[in-house]
Motif scaffolding. Structure first.
Motif, PDB file in Angstrom:
ATOM      1  N   UNK A   1      29.437  83.828  52.811  1.00 46.38           N
ATOM      2  CA  UNK A   1      29.603  82.374  52.785  1.00 46.38           C
ATOM      3  C   UNK A   1      30.018  81.808  54.137  1.00 46.38           C
ATOM      4  N   UNK A   2      30.764  82.595  54.930  1.00 47.32           N
ATOM      5  CA  UNK A   2      31.133  82.116  56.265  1.00 47.32           C
ATOM      6  C   UNK A   2      29.897  81.929  57.137  1.00 47.32           C
ATOM      7  N   UNK A   3      29.004  82.914  57.109  1.00 50.83           N
ATOM      8  CA  UNK A   3      27.779  82.821  57.909  1.00 50.83           C
ATOM      9  C   UNK A   3      26.924  81.643  57.444  1.00 50.83           C
ATOM     10  N   UNK A   4      26.740  81.527  56.128  1.00 51.25           N
ATOM     11  CA  UNK A   4      25.860  80.475  55.608  1.00 51.25           C
ATOM     12  C   UNK A   4      26.439  79.095  55.915  1.00 51.25           C
ATOM     13  N   UNK A   5      27.692  78.879  55.554  1.00 57.48           N
ATOM     14  CA  UNK A   5      28.303  77.569  55.762  1.00 57.48           C
ATOM     15  C   UNK A   5      28.378  77.243  57.251  1.00 57.48           C
ATOM     16  N   UNK A   6      28.744  78.221  58.072  1.00 58.83           N
ATOM     17  CA  UNK A   6      28.827  77.976  59.505  1.00 58.83           C
ATOM     18  C   UNK A   6      27.494  77.579  60.105  1.00 58.83           C
ATOM     19  N   UNK A   7      26.427  78.292  59.736  1.00 58.74           N
ATOM     20  CA  UNK A   7      25.112  78.017  60.316  1.00 58.74           C
ATOM     21  C   UNK A   7      24.584  76.647  59.893  1.00 58.74           C
ATOM     22  N   UNK A   8      24.662  76.337  58.591  1.00 62.51           N
ATOM     23  CA  UNK A   8      24.098  75.062  58.141  1.00 62.51           C
ATOM     24  C   UNK A   8      24.955  73.886  58.619  1.00 62.51           C
ATOM     25  N   UNK A   9      26.270  74.116  58.762  1.00 60.95           N
ATOM     26  CA  UNK A   9      27.123  73.048  59.275  1.00 60.95           C
ATOM     27  C   UNK A   9      26.753  72.710  60.713  1.00 60.95           C
ATOM     28  N   UNK A  10      26.597  73.736  61.541  1.00 61.17           N
ATOM     29  CA  UNK A  10      26.206  73.495  62.938  1.00 61.17           C
ATOM     30  C   UNK A  10      24.853  72.805  62.998  1.00 61.17           C
ATOM     31  N   UNK A  11      23.909  73.236  62.163  1.00 56.99           N
ATOM     32  CA  UNK A  11      22.580  72.616  62.133  1.00 56.99           C
ATOM     33  C   UNK A  11      22.669  71.135  61.776  1.00 56.99           C
ATOM     34  N   UNK A  12      23.452  70.820  60.742  1.00 55.86           N
ATOM     35  CA  UNK A  12      23.566  69.421  60.312  1.00 55.86           C
ATOM     36  C   UNK A  12      24.259  68.564  61.377  1.00 55.86           C
TER      37      UNK A  12
END
Length: 285
Positions: free
Chosen positions: A208-219
């Motif tokens: 979840x850290x990887x997923x949330x971190x990546x999509x947050x940076x993208x957004x």
């Protein structure tokens, strides 16, 4: 003015020719490039998959799966009846299920989940690539993945890496794939968090850290800050929590809060305790 004779005027395309020129494109999952990829991947990873002796942590994972199958306790990972705190049990479930069908937990049962994970990941990478690349571009994206050295090494062993890569990479690629295809934001978030939840049940809280971190940076980079605080995002987050909770709640009831923490951090905790800037820089180098 052309005469109205009912015959096609010379040089004017007929209806049949027009229909043929706009024939629908073959769906990406029926393209020959994908079939070639799957055939190559099956050859790379499946042929002689049982020839290597059991090595590394394979025996430990197999023993846990065998005890789940024979003892009927699919919630608590055990070795010789005693609870162990290595990782959540998704991989053990899959090994046990293959063992039940196969009749025993051996090299085949240990490694088939990894091979199937790589095959599924090939489909996801190719399909995602086809949302913005040519057939050849998507083909080489997927081929580059399955021909990487470490993937070739670990993709045919009973390690967690293949499954974890499938679910974690799948969460990110599927989330972006849905955006490329114009799928609703709610479905995109639900698919992303669902696959991240499966990655969590495979290896732990990194997912979840990887997923949330990546999509947050993208957004943030693309000016979509509102999506991070949308109802659709909340629904996706709840979807992931429910999937993890289907195992986590019964486990916590059986084992208590301390064991619920240990199952995630007992194996990887020392890495955090030894965390220094020098260690990180050396590892990166």
């Amino acid at each position: 003015m052309q005469p109205m004779t009912g015959q096609p005027v010379e040089g004017t395309p007929t209806l049949a020719a027009t229909d043929a020129s706009v024939a629908p494109r073959r769906p990406w999952w029926r393209e020959p490039e994908l079939l070639v990829l799957l055939a190559l991947t099956a050859c790379f990873y499946m042929i002689r998959v049982t020839d290597l002796s059991v090595r590394g942590e394979e025996s430990r994972r197999g023993r846990i799966a065998w005890e789940m199958w024979h003892n009927g306790d699919w919630i608590v990972p055990r070795i010789q009846g005693q609870p162990v705190f290595f990782r959540p049990p998704l991989q053990n479930w899959l090994i046990a299920l293959v063992g039940m069908v196969h009749g025993t937990v051996d090299e085949f049962a240990l490694r088939v989940p990894s091979v199937l994970a790589i095959l599924t990941l090939v489909v996801i990478v190719y399909g995602y690539g086809r949302s913005f690349l040519s057939r050849l571009g998507a083909f080489f994206c997927a081929l580059s993945l399955v021909s990487l050295g470490q993937v070739l090494e670990l993709g045919r062993l009973g390690e967690t890496d293949s499954l974890f890569t499938l679910f974690l990479a799948g969460s990110l690629l599927t989330w972006k794939w849905c955006r490329n295809a114009g799928v609703s934001a709610r479905r995109a978030w639900c698919w992303g968090y669902a696959l991240a939840a499966l990655a969590t049940l495979t290896k732990g809280p990194q997912a979840p850290m990887y997923f949330v971190g990546a999509v947050t940076i993208f957004c943030l980079i693309t000016g979509r800050r509102r999506e991070l605080f949308s109802r659709d995002h909340l629904v996706g987050l709840l979807t992931g929590m429910v999937l993890v909770g289907l195992w986590q709640v019964p486990y916590a009831i059986k084992m208590g809060p301390k064991a619920s923490i240990d199952i995630y951090f007992h194996d990887v905790g020392p890495r955090f305790f030894e965390f220094t800037v020098g260690n990180v820089l050396g590892h990166m180098l």
